[in-house]
Design a protein around this motif. Structure first.
Motif, mmCIF file in Angstrom:
data_model
loop_
_atom_site.group_PDB
_atom_site.id
_atom_site.type_symbol
_atom_site.label_atom_id
_atom_site.label_comp_id
_atom_site.label_asym_id
_atom_site.label_seq_id
_atom_site.Cartn_x
_atom_site.Cartn_y
_atom_site.Cartn_z
ATOM 1 N N ARG A 266 66.561 59.856 94.772
ATOM 2 C CA ARG A 266 66.738 58.518 94.366
ATOM 3 C C ARG A 266 68.153 57.861 94.875
ATOM 4 O O ARG A 266 68.170 56.957 95.132
ATOM 5 C CB ARG A 266 66.616 58.488 92.739
ATOM 6 N N GLU B 37 67.965 56.901 98.344
ATOM 7 C CA GLU B 37 67.185 55.771 98.465
ATOM 8 C C GLU B 37 68.000 54.439 98.194
ATOM 9 O O GLU B 37 67.992 53.394 98.984
ATOM 10 C CB GLU B 37 65.985 55.901 97.583
ATOM 11 N N ILE C 261 57.792 62.572 101.789
ATOM 12 C CA ILE C 261 58.492 62.979 102.888
ATOM 13 C C ILE C 261 59.262 64.380 102.951
ATOM 14 O O ILE C 261 59.777 64.510 101.694
ATOM 15 C CB ILE C 261 59.411 61.794 103.320
ATOM 16 N N LYS D 85 59.654 64.564 91.238
ATOM 17 C CA LYS D 85 58.703 65.006 90.114
ATOM 18 C C LYS D 85 57.536 63.910 90.098
ATOM 19 O O LYS D 85 56.592 64.438 89.803
ATOM 20 C CB LYS D 85 59.611 65.485 88.959
ATOM 21 N N GLY E 236 65.755 63.028 90.259
ATOM 22 C CA GLY E 236 65.591 62.258 91.478
ATOM 23 C C GLY E 236 65.051 63.027 92.659
ATOM 24 O O GLY E 236 64.887 62.608 93.798
HETATM 25 N N1 LIG Z 1 59.850 63.521 98.921
HETATM 26 C C1 LIG Z 1 60.016 62.241 98.822
HETATM 27 N N2 LIG Z 1 59.636 61.161 99.837
HETATM 28 C C2 LIG Z 1 59.707 59.953 99.688
HETATM 29 N N3 LIG Z 1 60.108 59.373 98.330
HETATM 30 C C3 LIG Z 1 60.798 60.194 97.565
HETATM 31 C C4 LIG Z 1 60.754 61.594 97.533
HETATM 32 N N4 LIG Z 1 61.212 62.078 96.544
HETATM 33 C C5 LIG Z 1 61.519 61.311 95.810
HETATM 34 N N5 LIG Z 1 61.027 59.885 96.412
HETATM 35 C C6 LIG Z 1 61.509 58.872 95.851
HETATM 36 O O1 LIG Z 1 62.805 58.987 94.882
HETATM 37 C C7 LIG Z 1 62.781 58.135 93.656
HETATM 38 C C8 LIG Z 1 62.866 59.401 92.845
HETATM 39 O O2 LIG Z 1 61.782 59.935 92.602
HETATM 40 P P1 LIG Z 1 61.107 60.357 91.328
HETATM 41 O O3 LIG Z 1 59.927 61.109 91.544
HETATM 42 O O4 LIG Z 1 60.992 59.347 90.234
HETATM 43 O O5 LIG Z 1 62.076 61.498 90.800
HETATM 44 P P2 LIG Z 1 62.258 62.587 89.654
HETATM 45 O O6 LIG Z 1 60.838 62.304 88.658
HETATM 46 O O7 LIG Z 1 62.227 63.824 89.955
HETATM 47 O O8 LIG Z 1 63.337 61.805 88.844
HETATM 48 C C9 LIG Z 1 61.516 57.455 93.669
HETATM 49 O O9 LIG Z 1 61.547 56.156 94.253
HETATM 50 C C10 LIG Z 1 60.550 58.270 94.778
HETATM 51 O O10 LIG Z 1 59.640 57.477 95.444
#
Ligand SMILES: Nc1ncnc2c1ncn2[C@@H]1O[C@H](COP(=O)(O)OP(=O)(O)O)[C@@H](O)[C@H]1O
Ligand SMILES: [Mg+2]
Length: 492
Positions: free
Chosen positions: A398, A401, A181, A214, A211
């Protein structure tokens, strides 16, 4: 066995197993033979007799017959002819031919066509007949069971294949671009780059605070590209000590270290033709960095304890929340590896740098939580949304969320989410980025400006966690920031 074992026929024969004796039909024009066979078999089986093929067929219509014994030479319908008709009525019954003198031609033909299971030559020993019938029924039983098991196996396989396909589609859907999103200019640029790199095999480095999504981006790039039918394997490089990480990624030979009881395939091999995601690549040790460099340069891996190298065709996506240029400056990360990894960089901006995405994300997570917890919360009050958009979200998406999930869980049957429902640290007064209160009235301008600079730099460093991004945020080159910090006696 002939393969004409229809389901109904199998059922007929099986129902007689155990509880009831099998039904056996004997067809012969000589009543003496009928009587003798009935005597031999009647004790163990339910015997029906017929003195002609026609009568035999009538019995087949009415009775459940597992085995048929028929004479080859009969006036009217001969044995072979009778069996041909019998097959139409009961394809699963086993057929045994009685033959007085060697009518080899028709017998061989009948056996080869699979129409009869065995023949018994006249005269016979009663024991021989009993044994033949028993064996035939056992073989029949086994064949029936095999057919059923094979059918069950086929069905299970088909189901698994269908499920597999369904799951694959699910995964593709779940990791699609549309699940990410964001409509801020920064995220729109991210999507553009993602789309371009998905079609290619180039190595991608995803950077951004923890968060920021990535993981999500790495998967989406894989599942939007030509490798989507192959594996996506992820390894967190910070999660394991060096030797274990090496064995995890490159595999090992049995005995190459204590505890290596068997050969093990590494993730690079498992991901062959697919994608490997090296999360937190900035945490790797120098030795591991050299090995990674080798894969990136030559596409070759060497399992621990092995002298042979293997070629792998793997797309590499890496991610880090570290400031790698800073780590390079501090000799913690190899510059050559950095450039190999960062063929294309996708930088995910921190959530506070794209507050316009917050309402979208908040509603997205609200929908999801409503569904998951069976709630019907419509939305957020204006005041609550204000707090959400002005919060600094050090844990990024994160954290947002989690906040929404927590709020929905505690919201009961509320209509919308109000400020009172938010966590205390989010509910509190919105942060001000800096204040002038501490500027001593009457102090000289330069000292005050330096104090202000100090404060702003400190805050930028705190929020971004890296000099490169702090400089970006402050709108000055990184080197100027470094010089300024030195002059202001700010320690890193
Ligand atoms: N742009 C986004 N739209 C929807 N959900 C997202 C978005 N960015 C992160 N999330 C959600 O936030 C949480 C953390 O994302 P993640 O990819 O694990 O982050 P990172 O790897 O950068 O720490 C996950 O549950 C992910 O689904
Ligand atoms: Mg992650």
């Amino acid at each position: 066995m002939s393969d004409g074992t229809s389901a109904a026929g199998i059922e007929g024969a099986r129902r007689t197993v155990g509880e009831h004796p099998y039904g056996i039909l004997i067809v012969d024009d000589e009543s003496a033979i009928l009587e003798s066979l009935e005597l031999t078999l009647g004790g163990d089986y339910h015997v029906f007799t017929a003195n002609s093929g026609e009568q035999g067929l009538e019995i087949l219509e009415r009775e459940e017959i597992a085995l048929i014994i028929a004479d080859q030479v009969m006036p009217g319908m001969a044995g072979v002819e009778f069996f041909e008709k019998a097959i139409e009525r009961n394809p699963s019954a086993i057929r045994i031919m009685l033959t007085g003198y060697a009518d080899i031609g028709s017998l061989v033909r009948a056996i080869n066509d699979g129409r009869i299971y065995r023949y018994i030559a006249k005269p016979w020993e009663p024991e021989e007949v009993r044994l033949n019938v028993k064996r035939a029924l056992e073989a029949h039983e086994l064949a029936t069971e095999n057919t059923q098991l094979a059918a069950a196996l086929r069905e299970a396989n088909d189901r698994l294949r269908a499920e597999n396909l369904f799951l694959r589609r699910e995964v593709e859907r779940r990791y699609g671009f549309d699940q990410i999103i964001g409509s801020s200019p920064a995220m729109t640029r991210v999507f553009e780059v993602m789309e371009k790199v998905a079609e290619t095999d180039v190595t991608v480095l995803i950077t951004g605070e923890t968060g920021t999504g990535k993981d999500l981006v790495a998967r989406a790039v894989h599942y939007a590209g030509a490798r989507k039918g192959q594996r996506f394997v992820a390894q967190n490089c910070a999660a394991l000590p060096d030797t274990l990480l090496e064995s995890e990624l490159f595999g090992h030979k049995r005995g190459s270290f204590t505890g290596a009881h068997a050969d093990k395939k590494g993730l690079f091999e498992i991901a062959h033709r697919g994608t490997i995601f090296l999360d937190e690549v900035g945490e790797t040790q120098p030795g591991m960095q050299v090995r990674l460099l080798r894969v990136l340069q030559d596409g070759e891996i060497r399992p621990l304890g092995s002298s042979e190298t293997r070629h792998v065709d793997v797309r590499i996506i890496a991610a880090t929340n570290r400031d790698l240029p800073q780590d390079i400056a501090d000799s913690r990360f190899r510059e050559d590896l950095y450039y190999r990894l960062r063929v294309v960089e996708i930088h995910l901006p921190a959530l506070r740098e794209r507050p316009s995405d917050i309402p979208l994300l908040a509603h997205h997570f609200l929908d999801f939580c409503n569904q998951k917890m069976g709630r019907k919360i419509q939305g957020f009050t204006n005041a609550a949304m204000d707090r959400l958009t002005s919060h600094s979200w050090s844990g990024n998406v994160r954290e947002l969320e989690n906040e929404i999930e927590r709020t929905v869980a505690l919201a009961g049957d509320a209509d919308s989410i109000t400020v009172e429902m938010l966590s205390e640290h989010i509910r509190g007064a919105p942060e001000t980025s800096f204040s002038l209160d501490w500027v001593v009235p009457g102090a000289d301008l330069n000292a005050s400006v330096d104090a202000l600079k100090r404060q702003m730099i400190r805050e930028a460093l705190e929020k971004t966690g890296s000099k490169t991004r702090a400089a970006e945020k402050l709108g000055i080159p990184r080197q100027s920031l470094q010089k300024m910090m030195k002059r202001l006696k700010l320690n890193d």
